[in-house]
Structures are given as C-alpha cells and as structure tokens.
Design an enzyme around this catalytic site. Structure first.
Site, short mmCIF file in Angstrom:
data_model
loop_
_atom_site.label_atom_id
_atom_site.label_comp_id
_atom_site.label_asym_id
_atom_site.label_seq_id
_atom_site.Cartn_x
_atom_site.Cartn_y
_atom_site.Cartn_z
N ASP A 145 -10.02 6.95 -0.44
CA ASP A 145 -9.20 7.14 -1.64
C ASP A 145 -10.04 7.47 -2.86
OD1 ASP A 145 -6.50 6.49 -3.20
OD2 ASP A 145 -8.11 5.45 -4.22
N SER B 130 -4.45 7.73 -4.45
CA SER B 130 -4.34 8.91 -3.58
C SER B 130 -3.68 8.56 -2.25
CB SER B 130 -5.72 9.51 -3.33
OG SER B 130 -6.27 10.01 -4.53
N ASP B 131 -4.11 7.46 -1.65
CA ASP B 131 -3.48 7.01 -0.40
C ASP B 131 -1.99 6.78 -0.59
OD1 ASP B 131 -5.49 6.92 1.56
OD2 ASP B 131 -6.26 5.02 0.82
N LEU B 132 -1.65 6.07 -1.65
CA LEU B 132 -0.27 5.68 -1.88
C LEU B 132 0.61 6.88 -2.19
CD1 LEU B 132 -1.14 2.56 -4.04
CD2 LEU B 132 -0.11 2.49 -1.77
N GLY C 113 1.40 8.75 0.93
CA GLY C 113 2.44 8.12 1.74
C GLY C 113 3.83 8.42 1.21
#
Length: 809
Positions: free
Chosen positions: A536, A564-566, A569
């Site tokens: 991330d 970024s990960d979130l 998703g």
C-alpha cells in the site's frame, strides 16, 4: 457495449465533491448524465483560468461526457422541469442540499426521500452528503476537510511531532463516489428484477468510518488508539521514506521473517549487519528503528530515486519513488499503458485538454464519450419514455437483496479482495472463500480471537470457507469445477501467479464464458511495472498523493489508513457490478484488470489544474487551502477542531462568532484574496477563540451559524458515537469460537434492498462439504476420500465451540 449504456442519470450537484465524481464514473461507463445547473452555472465553471469555451479546466475535468440543463427561474417552471427530468431518468444523483449548497429550496424539498418515493416509485434516488440525510448531524454544513476530520482519516495521518494533517487528495469524496457507484448499480439491478426503485443515503463520513478496519482490532481488544507514525510501520522495519539525491523513496519490508533484512543488507553493501544481534529479528529492528532508518538512509542518499528504488525492486523488496503529481501524470505507464490521462477537445480550442480516464477497467479502457464538459444549458429537457409504475410497498425494505443468486469465488488475501468479497456478501451474494490448508495468510496475523486475527473477521464476515489444496491436481480440478458454477471470481495475487497454476482468466473463462473475473493488483496486468511488489505505501508514493500530503516545511506522508488497498477493494465492487450488468446484456464475461495505482491516480484530480494550467508543480499545503480561508485545524482543550469557511458569506458568519461586529468589518479579511494575504493574523484570532473550547462545543458553535466545522475525532470518539451505531457502522456479531465481537458495518443505506452483514467470518473449512454438495452435487462418498487424501479440509465449528466452552469452564 459500455456497462452503463442506456442508463439515464440526472445529476444535481455542484463543486468538486462526491456526487459529481460519482456522475463522472457513470458517464465514463457509458451512462447518459444530464447535469442540472442553476443560472449562474456550477461554481467549477469559474474556478480558475478559463479555457477557450470560457469554462475553467476543473469543470471540464469533473464533467467530461455529461450534458447540462439549466434550472428554470420560477418555481412552477422548475417543478415541471424536475418532473420531466425525473420521469426521463433511471437515477437521480444528488449532492449536498443544505444551506449554501446552491440548490433551490423547492428542488431540495422535492428530493426528500418520502416525497420522492411517493412520486417516483420506479426511480433510484442516490443522495451523497457529508453526514447523510437522516443522521443526527444531517443539518450540518460539510465538505471534504470536515469529513476527513470526522471520519478518522486526519487523526491517523501525519508525524507524531506535528499536528494531524489532511490528505492532499480529496480521498473522502472519491471513496464516497465509489460507494455511490456500488449503490446505484445495486439499486438498478434490483429495479430491473422487480420494477421498483429506492432511496439511497450515503454519508461521506460513514464511508471513511467503514474503512477503519486496520485500527479496530487493537482498540476493541486493548483500548489503544492508533498513533500518527509518519511513514513507518508498527511491526516492521525498515519501512519508511528515505532521502535520495533527487527526492525520496519508499522502502518497505514485510513481516514474518528475517530474509527481508538480509536482502536489504546485501543491496546496501552492509552484509555485516545481516546477522548483527542488534537487528537480527523484527522486534529488535522495530525497537531500534531510528538506527535502522539511519543505516538505510545513508545508502539511499548516495543514489537517485530511480537507482535506489530499482536496486531494491530488482531483489524483490517493495520500493518506489515518491512521485510528484506532474511526474506521475507524464509517465507512459499512466498515460499510454493504463489510459488514465486522455485528451479531449474543448469547443473553440486549438489544443486538447487532459482529462481523467476510467480508474476501473470494465470492458473498454477509455470512456465512450469523446466530449469534454458541456456548455451551460446545452441540453433541452429530454422526453420521458413510458415506464411501468411500481407500488410504494415494493419501494420499501424487505425485497430480495440486490445480489441474491450471484455466486462469488474469492481467491484472495489480506485487504483488497477480501474486503470486496465481504461487501458483495453484504449485498446478498453467496461469497465462497477458497483457502489453502493453513488458511488465508491474514488468519494467523495480528491479534487473535476465535482462532483467527480480528482483522480477518472484519474483512471476511458473511462468507463461506472452503479449504481446497489447489496446488494438487485434484484440488485444482475442484477449483476449476467450482469456477464453472460461479458468476464472479475475485483475486488479488501478483499478476500472472494464477496463470501459472492454471487458474487464470484464460483457463477459467474457457470453462465458463459468463465468468466475471476481477484481478486486483498494484499496477495492473497491463503494466510497465508488472513485476513490482505493490505494498500500500509503495502505491501511495507512486500515485502522487503522498507527495502533496503533509506540511510544506516537512516531509511527505502517507495517509494513515491503508488507503490504496481499501480504495481498490471499494472499486472492485463497483467494477464487478458494472461487469455483471454488461454480462447480463451480452452473455459474455470478462477480465477486469483493476490496479490500485489507477484508483490512486484518479484521486489526484484536484491537483491536475495546477499541473496543466498553473505552476506545474503542486506542493504540500498542510491543512490550508488556496480555495478557502480559514481552512485549518485549531487546538482546543481536548484535541483539535477543523474549521473551513468555504466562501465570503461563511466567513462573515464565522467572524461574528469569533470576534463580533468588529471582526466582520475588518477590511483585511473581506475577501478570499485578502484573507489569504493576512492568513497568519486571521488564524491567530481563531486560535485564541478555540483555546478555551472543547472540540465538540467549538464545532457545534460553528455549525449553529452554518460554518463547516468538526472535531478531529479519534477512534474512541467514532466507535462510541451514537450516530455511528444508529447508522449501522459498528455492530456486533456472534462467532462460534470467538463469542460476541464488534465489527464494521456497510455505509450503503438502501431503502428497498438494504445491505446486511451476514455474521462473523467463517471457521477455516467450515463450509467445504456444504459448498461441494450444493455447487457440484458431490455426496459423502466423494467428499470423504478427498478429505482423507488431504485435498480438502472439513471443519465442524460446533465441535470447536464445545471445546472452547470446556476450556473456559
């Protein structure tokens, strides 16, 4: 055929905010979006130097591909116009409707949920506002700055020696727009099934609260608040930004082994430190993190960003340059390879302008429209086609969930794919998580409860767990057969990893041509950086957002949550829903190539005007803003309060509160330009006023005179807030091994097909036999031998619960 072709949208929103960004996504996916504007036009039309058509670049950036209808002047004519537009539309998308939002009171009244439901029961109304339309703070004035303060983003972002700082990108607005896309597509899916519309209420603050999963476990288990730690990691070192000859690089090491440190020592020519007892295990390196960072930084300073990042990446260490926004936008990867910067012509202009491409790649890689932003009022009020009317009973809750009957196979780990899978389950899909014998990697990481990490429970509620050892021929055959029965496959492994296992799209799509196969990766399958390890923090650095986050006299800093990960998703859910819509019309599935970096680049749009029509080099500005003044956080007795006066009228109200008539009349602060010129003196006055206040009281006083303000909330303030619980953002579920536990809810509030958290995460292998029987019609005569051979694992959570109860007794 674009995913949203044929969808008709009326957008009633202004400024650079979530509803307009959601409209941008819908237009990019092929929807026909008509923007309803007041006679003066959207304020973005005059926000900056005008282009050839007289409109500012920022307006074109947000509104490319849309049409414009001018709101009529007198109330009866407005009512007829709104009636005609809504009868024509499938979706009405609305932004802020409170005081100062620029929406006529009669229009706002017509868009009240009860009235809308009664008058237009077959339409979908999606309202996106800072605090939501039915919460305790529904009447508060809000904006991006206030949302970041209230939603927990600001409290966890920054360096410990400095005050909290906002994200340099409008992260809250972009995330809310992505949630809005999810909700609208879910509402349309339900509408096409049963003919009924619904009202959707999305609070921007709610969307941020829903992303606090990384911090929730520690708080609920120990009561500890997350701290601002700059760019470091709580349990890994080295993990930070480091100076180079020409800027900064990010270098990260994963957790769970010493090989990372040994590899880095080899790269920097300090093999002597690889087994040094001061640094030989992770915990010691974290304890001596200042020494570790100094060692790495001494090496990076002798190299350029490209040299340092390249050397680390070559040996598999996650690393990357901290890109200025302009460097990122000029890179061939983002322009040519990923089509995130597209060129469009403006009427009367000799040169084209750079506009945003689609961050979610569903079908076509570029928006279907070749147009920039519309001329004011250029679209006549369209005529409506006859549509069947639904009953208000169908409009109400209790209908079949939007994704009922959709089967999803999730082959992912950690954050992005699991979170997307959980949100698809919240919408009613049957989500089956395929795990290896040892379980998904997150099960064993972090603080444990009920046999898995707490974060695993947060990211995996409502799913079914099937354990198949896919590295065996028999296991791989089972996975292929399951995929043949699925509608959606979602994964977040490194690009190409599943192709090597015979589980890539070309393999599974051949056996199931209707399969929607969603791959989430750092930089995409089609990529100039396909081999880069994309943690991330590395992605945040690459996208330009980190460079413009922080104080101007201090270092760049990442967003404290795994932004970024979130965001990837959240994006994946909208991409899957869009792809299902396209598949339902064409009969063909597709491969969605979703890159975390694409979403991050899209989120930097606020800085594009400065890049292409300004200085060319956006900088960090802390919590201040060039578009509003005051716009900062101020110390109060129990923390900080965020205050932002978005226009001169709002400043006048704030001035009356802080300093009375004398301050309102002070010529130094009469206009935005003069306030910015005397910003230190102005902020000193507010600082003096705030020092004697509590945060909640100061915010309430500002809101009482309709000034955007909010306390900078910590995690405890959020999870214990009555409105957070009332809106279902923190809830309790039961787990057979872990007992009762708190988890995060879903921020989508759909009146007809509400989301529902389907319970705690499954026990490893809890549903193996059940799913193999349901999906593949296997009996025990087939299942038991597979278990005996170690191909699958069968688990009985009831036996585990009994053992846990016995242990407690």
């Amino acid at each position: 055929m674009p995913a949203c072709e044929g969808v008709k949208v009326v957008e009633i929103a202004s400024g650079f905010a979530a509803a307009g960004l959601c409209g941008q996504l819908l237009a990019g996916l092929g929807a026909e979006v008509v923007k309803l504007e007041v006679a003066a036009g959207d304020p973005l039309r005059t926000a900056g130097h005008p282009l050839a058509d007289g409109n500012a670049y920022a307006f074109h950036l947000l509104n490319a591909g849309k049409d414009s209808s001018m709101l009529r002047a007198d109330a009866p004519a407005r009512a007829q116009q709104l009636q005609a537009l809504t009868e024509w539309a499938d979706v009405v998308l609305v932004g802020e409707t409170g005081a100062g939002a620029g929406i006529e009171p009669d229009v706002a009244a017509a868009l009240a949920p009860e009235r809308f439901a009664a008058q237009w029961p077959t339409r979908v109304l999606c309202a996106i506002s800072t605090f939501g339309r039915d919460g305790a703070r529904a009447g508060w004035a809000g904006n991006e700055f206030v949302a970041q303060a209230m939603g927990g983003l600001m409290a966890c972002t920054g360096y410990p020696e400095r005050a909290p700082v906002r994200s340099g990108t409008p992260y809250a607005a972009h995330v809310a727009a992505l949630f809005g896309l999810q909700a609208i597509l879910a509402g349309l899916r339900a509408r096409e099934r049963d003919g009924a519309g619904q009202v959707i209420d999305i609070g921007v603050v709610d969307c941020l609260v829903a992303l606090l999963g990384n911090f929730i476990p520690s708080f609920f288990l120990t009561g500890k608040e997350p701290k601002r730690i700059g760019n470091r990691h709580t349990i890994a070192a080295p993990w930070n930004i480091y100076p180079t000859k020409d800027g900064y690089v990010v270098i990260c090491t994963g957790t769970g082994g010493s090989h990372w440190w040994k590899t880095i020592c080899g790269v920097i020519g300090r093999e002597d430190l690889a087994l040094d007892p001061r640094y030989d295990v992770e915990a010691k390196r974290v304890e001596r993190v200042d020494e570790v960072d100094a060692i790495v930084g001494e090496w990076t300073q002798r190299h350029t960003m490209a040299e340092a990042a390249g050397a680390m990446s070559k040996v598999g260490i996650p690393a990357g340059e901290i890109n200025p926004v302009e460097a990122m936008l000029a890179h061939p990867h983002y322009r040519a390879t990923r089509a995130l910067v597209v060129e469009r012509s403006v009427p009367g202009g000799a040169r084209s302008v750079q506009l945003a491409g689609l961050p979610i790649k569903v079908g076509a890689w570029e928006p279907p429209s070749g147009r920039a932003g519309p001329a004011l009022g250029s679209r006549p009020v369209p005529r409506a086609a006859a549509q069947a009317r639904a009953t208000t009973a169908l409009f109400s809750a209790g209908r079949t969930p939007s994704l009922k009957g959709i089967r999803v196979l999730e082959f992912g780990s950690r954050t992005s794919a699991p979170m997307a899978g959980r949100m698809l389950a919240d919408l009613g899909a049957d989500v089956v998580k395929i795990e290896p014998r040892k379980g998904e990697s997150l099960r064993g990481a972090g603080q444990q409860i009920g046999g898995s990490s707490y974060l695993f429970h947060i990211n995996n509620g409502g799913k079914r767990s099937v354990v198949v050892e896919h590295t065996t021929d028999a296991g791989r055959e089972l996975v292929v057969k399951l995929a043949a029965q699925a509608d959606v496959w979602i994964e977040n492994l490194a690009p190409g990893a599943l192709d090597k296992l015979g589980l890539g799209y070309k393999h599974l799509g051949a056996g199931n041509p209707r399969l929607v196969y969603c791959s989430i990766s750092g930089f995409g399958y089609r990529s100039d950086f396909a081999d880069a390890k994309a943690f991330d923090t590395v992605v945040q650095a690459a996208c330009g957002g980190m460079y413009i986050t922080g104080y101007p006299d201090h270092l760049p800093v990442k967003i404290g949550m795994s932004s970024s990960d979130l965001a990837a998703g959240v994006s994946a859910v909208g991409a899957v829903l869009a792809a299902l819509r396209e598949r339902d019309r064409t009969g063909a599935g597709m491969h969605i190539d979703l890159a975390m970096a694409d979403v991050g680049v899209w989120m930097t749009q606020n800085a594009w005007p400065e890049v292409f029509h300004g200085s060319g080099h956006p900088q960090r500005s802390g919590n201040r803003s060039a578009e509003a003044c005051p716009h900062n956080i101020f110390a109060v007795r129990d923390g900080f309060v965020a205050i932002a006066a978005d226009d001169d009228a709002m400043w006048q109200r704030l001035a009356g509160l802080v300093g009375g008539p004398a301050l309102r009349a002070d010529g130094r602060f009469a206009t935005l330009a003069s306030r910015l010129a005397h910003i230190d003196a102005l902020e000193a006055l507010i600082t003096h006023w705030a020092a004697s206040q509590d945060g909640a009281a100061a915010a309430a006083a500002c809101q009482a005179v309709q000034v955007c303000a909010a306390p900078v909330r910590k995690l405890r303030d959020i999870v214990e807030d009555a409105d957070v619980r009332a809106r279902g953002l923190v809830m309790e579920v039961d787990h057979p091994l872990g007992g009762r536990m708190k988890v995060l809810g879903n921020p989508l509030r759909l009146s007809g097909t509400p989301t529902a958290v389907g319970g705690a995460a499954p026990v490893l292998g809890e549903h193996t036999a059940e799913v193999l029987s349901e999906w593949l019609h296997l009996g025990r005569d087939r299942i038991d031998p597979l278990a005996a051979a170690g191909v699958i694992v069968l688990a009985d959570p009831r036996a585990g619960a009994a053992a846990a109860d016995a242990g407690r007794k």
